[in-house]
Write an enzyme that holds these catalytic residues in place. Sequence first.
Site, PDB file in Angstrom:
ATOM      1  N   SER A 149       0.862  -1.188   0.000  1.00 26.86           N
ATOM      2  CA  SER A 149       0.000   0.000   0.000  1.00 26.86           C
ATOM      3  C   SER A 149       0.894   1.233   0.000  1.00 26.86           C
ATOM      4  O   SER A 149       2.081   1.144   0.362  1.00 26.86           O
ATOM      5  CB  SER A 149      -0.843  -0.021   1.278  1.00 26.86           C
ATOM      6  OG  SER A 149      -1.518   1.201   1.466  1.00 26.86           O
ATOM      7  N   TYR A 162      -1.557  -0.373  10.745  1.00 19.79           N
ATOM      8  CA  TYR A 162      -1.660  -0.773   9.325  1.00 19.79           C
ATOM      9  C   TYR A 162      -0.332  -0.444   8.622  1.00 19.79           C
ATOM     10  O   TYR A 162       0.194  -1.267   7.864  1.00 19.79           O
ATOM     11  CB  TYR A 162      -2.831  -0.034   8.673  1.00 19.79           C
ATOM     12  CG  TYR A 162      -3.102  -0.410   7.222  1.00 19.79           C
ATOM     13  CD1 TYR A 162      -3.470  -1.702   6.875  1.00 19.79           C
ATOM     14  CD2 TYR A 162      -3.007   0.545   6.208  1.00 19.79           C
ATOM     15  CE1 TYR A 162      -3.736  -2.039   5.547  1.00 19.79           C
ATOM     16  CE2 TYR A 162      -3.278   0.221   4.880  1.00 19.79           C
ATOM     17  CZ  TYR A 162      -3.642  -1.075   4.560  1.00 19.79           C
ATOM     18  OH  TYR A 162      -3.899  -1.406   3.253  1.00 19.79           O
TER      19      TYR A 162
HETATM   20  P1  NDP Z   1     -11.391  -5.939  -0.040  1.00 19.08           P
HETATM   21  O1  NDP Z   1     -11.870  -5.787   1.366  1.00 19.08           O
HETATM   22  O2  NDP Z   1     -12.352  -5.704  -1.154  1.00 19.08           O
HETATM   23  O3  NDP Z   1     -10.725  -7.374  -0.248  1.00 19.08           O
HETATM   24  C1  NDP Z   1      -9.998  -8.015   0.768  1.00 19.08           C
HETATM   25  C2  NDP Z   1      -9.933  -9.487   0.437  1.00 19.08           C
HETATM   26  O4  NDP Z   1      -9.150 -10.152   1.438  1.00 19.08           O
HETATM   27  C3  NDP Z   1     -11.300 -10.152   0.420  1.00 19.08           C
HETATM   28  O5  NDP Z   1     -11.386 -10.980  -0.714  1.00 19.08           O
HETATM   29  C4  NDP Z   1     -11.316 -10.975   1.694  1.00 19.08           C
HETATM   30  O6  NDP Z   1     -12.095 -12.146   1.493  1.00 19.08           O
HETATM   31  C5  NDP Z   1      -9.834 -11.333   1.799  1.00 19.08           C
HETATM   32  N1  NDP Z   1      -9.475 -11.758   3.152  1.00 19.08           N
HETATM   33  C6  NDP Z   1      -9.540 -11.049   4.302  1.00 19.08           C
HETATM   34  N2  NDP Z   1      -9.171 -11.805   5.341  1.00 19.08           N
HETATM   35  C7  NDP Z   1      -8.861 -13.030   4.831  1.00 19.08           C
HETATM   36  C8  NDP Z   1      -8.428 -14.246   5.411  1.00 19.08           C
HETATM   37  N3  NDP Z   1      -8.216 -14.364   6.728  1.00 19.08           N
HETATM   38  N4  NDP Z   1      -8.199 -15.317   4.591  1.00 19.08           N
HETATM   39  C9  NDP Z   1      -8.414 -15.213   3.266  1.00 19.08           C
HETATM   40  N5  NDP Z   1      -8.819 -14.080   2.663  1.00 19.08           N
HETATM   41  C10 NDP Z   1      -9.050 -13.006   3.442  1.00 19.08           C
HETATM   42  O7  NDP Z   1     -10.151  -4.940  -0.148  1.00 19.08           O
HETATM   43  P2  NDP Z   1      -9.102  -4.609  -1.324  1.00 19.08           P
HETATM   44  O8  NDP Z   1      -9.398  -5.340  -2.551  1.00 19.08           O
HETATM   45  O9  NDP Z   1      -8.996  -3.144  -1.351  1.00 19.08           O
HETATM   46  O10 NDP Z   1      -7.769  -5.158  -0.637  1.00 19.08           O
HETATM   47  C11 NDP Z   1      -6.857  -6.014  -1.271  1.00 19.08           C
HETATM   48  C12 NDP Z   1      -5.449  -5.646  -0.828  1.00 19.08           C
HETATM   49  O11 NDP Z   1      -5.134  -4.346  -1.306  1.00 19.08           O
HETATM   50  C13 NDP Z   1      -5.235  -5.605   0.693  1.00 19.08           C
HETATM   51  O12 NDP Z   1      -4.004  -6.206   1.014  1.00 19.08           O
HETATM   52  C14 NDP Z   1      -5.186  -4.112   0.991  1.00 19.08           C
HETATM   53  O13 NDP Z   1      -4.440  -3.823   2.156  1.00 19.08           O
HETATM   54  C15 NDP Z   1      -4.544  -3.586  -0.274  1.00 19.08           C
HETATM   55  N6  NDP Z   1      -4.759  -2.161  -0.508  1.00 19.08           N
HETATM   56  C16 NDP Z   1      -6.014  -1.662  -0.779  1.00 19.08           C
HETATM   57  C17 NDP Z   1      -6.189  -0.296  -0.942  1.00 19.08           C
HETATM   58  C18 NDP Z   1      -7.542   0.309  -1.150  1.00 19.08           C
HETATM   59  O14 NDP Z   1      -7.654   1.556  -1.094  1.00 19.08           O
HETATM   60  N7  NDP Z   1      -8.593  -0.452  -1.407  1.00 19.08           N
HETATM   61  C19 NDP Z   1      -5.061   0.631  -0.917  1.00 19.08           C
HETATM   62  C20 NDP Z   1      -3.803  -0.008  -0.657  1.00 19.08           C
HETATM   63  C21 NDP Z   1      -3.672  -1.341  -0.478  1.00 19.08           C
HETATM   64  P3  NDP Z   1     -13.014 -12.887   2.565  1.00 19.08           P
HETATM   65  O15 NDP Z   1     -13.579 -11.832   3.478  1.00 19.08           O
HETATM   66  O16 NDP Z   1     -14.052 -13.567   1.706  1.00 19.08           O
HETATM   67  O17 NDP Z   1     -12.118 -13.850   3.248  1.00 19.08           O
END
Ligand code: NDP
Length: 253
Positions: A149, A162
């Site tokens: 990020s 974070y």
């Molecule tokens: P979302 O919340 O849309 O997606 C997060 C994903 O992580 C979901 O598919 C969730 O699936 C999965 N997840 C969470 N916990 C677990 C677990 N214990 N085991 C397996 N899967 C898990 O967020 P984003 O798409 O935005 O996030 C994706 C990545 O991008 C993250 O690492 C985030 O930190 C990073 N990021 C995002 C930014 C933003 O502004 N959106 C900016 C910078 C970085 P489920 O709940 O079904 O398990």
Amino acid sequence: MSDRLDGTVALVTGASSGIGEATAVALADQGAAVALVARRAERLEELAGKIRDDGGTALVLAGDVTVERQAREVVERTVTELGRLDTLINNAGVMLLGPVVGAPVEEWQRMVEVNVLGLLYCAHAALPHLLSAADDDPRHVADLVNISSVAGRVARSGSAVYNATKHGVGAFSEGLRQEVTGRHVRVSLVEPGATDTELSGHNRPEVLEGIKKRFSGVERMRAEDIADAIGYVVTRPRHVAVNEMLIRPTEQT
Ligand code: NDP
């Protein structure tokens, strides 16, 4: 010049929404068979259906990456059922912001477990397979992409823990890159800024209010914008490694 991913297999964690979902679609469009990992199986089934309707191959693997055994199982099932593993997109993550003083410590535990330990477990389980794919047809190279990020580059008041998890992802990625790049496993770090996904929705209401205020004038990126960048990283020719990519919305300071 880019290399398509035909004949390769990719595993995407956090594929049930946001960046992971868009990335799975992008890699399938490039010809990769994709293993879809997250806890919400029904969301993964829906996505797999879409990928298959478009002529792709998708395998649903419901699992929690914070449980080491489950992280290992999703990797092993990918190799057993799809035959190999060329690309790991370590994307699953949570972002729970707010001041350190008085913070609910269980939010820190969740972030460390998912953003750091889950990512490490998946990397550990995948590396032997990535190393063997890098020796093999069709590409003689493999990719491990860790999603960090902007918060992994710049720390701010209100996101210290974070920040700690994402700076950790950056440090791990660079150390691992030096360890395996000579064996043609490329380790890349992708660092998105504000992207319109479900990520901030898990915050407490007062924290969410602050996030909304901070980004009120900013047109956020779409998950597809980040998927596009990841697609670029993993389709470089064998002699090119994109080590790090920082992507902000144009209006984000
Ligand atoms: P979302 O919340 O849309 O997606 C997060 C994903 O992580 C979901 O598919 C969730 O699936 C999965 N997840 C969470 N916990 C677990 C677990 N214990 N085991 C397996 N899967 C898990 O967020 P984003 O798409 O935005 O996030 C994706 C990545 O991008 C993250 O690492 C985030 O930190 C990073 N990021 C995002 C930014 C933003 O502004 N959106 C900016 C910078 C970085 P489920 O709940 O079904 O398990």
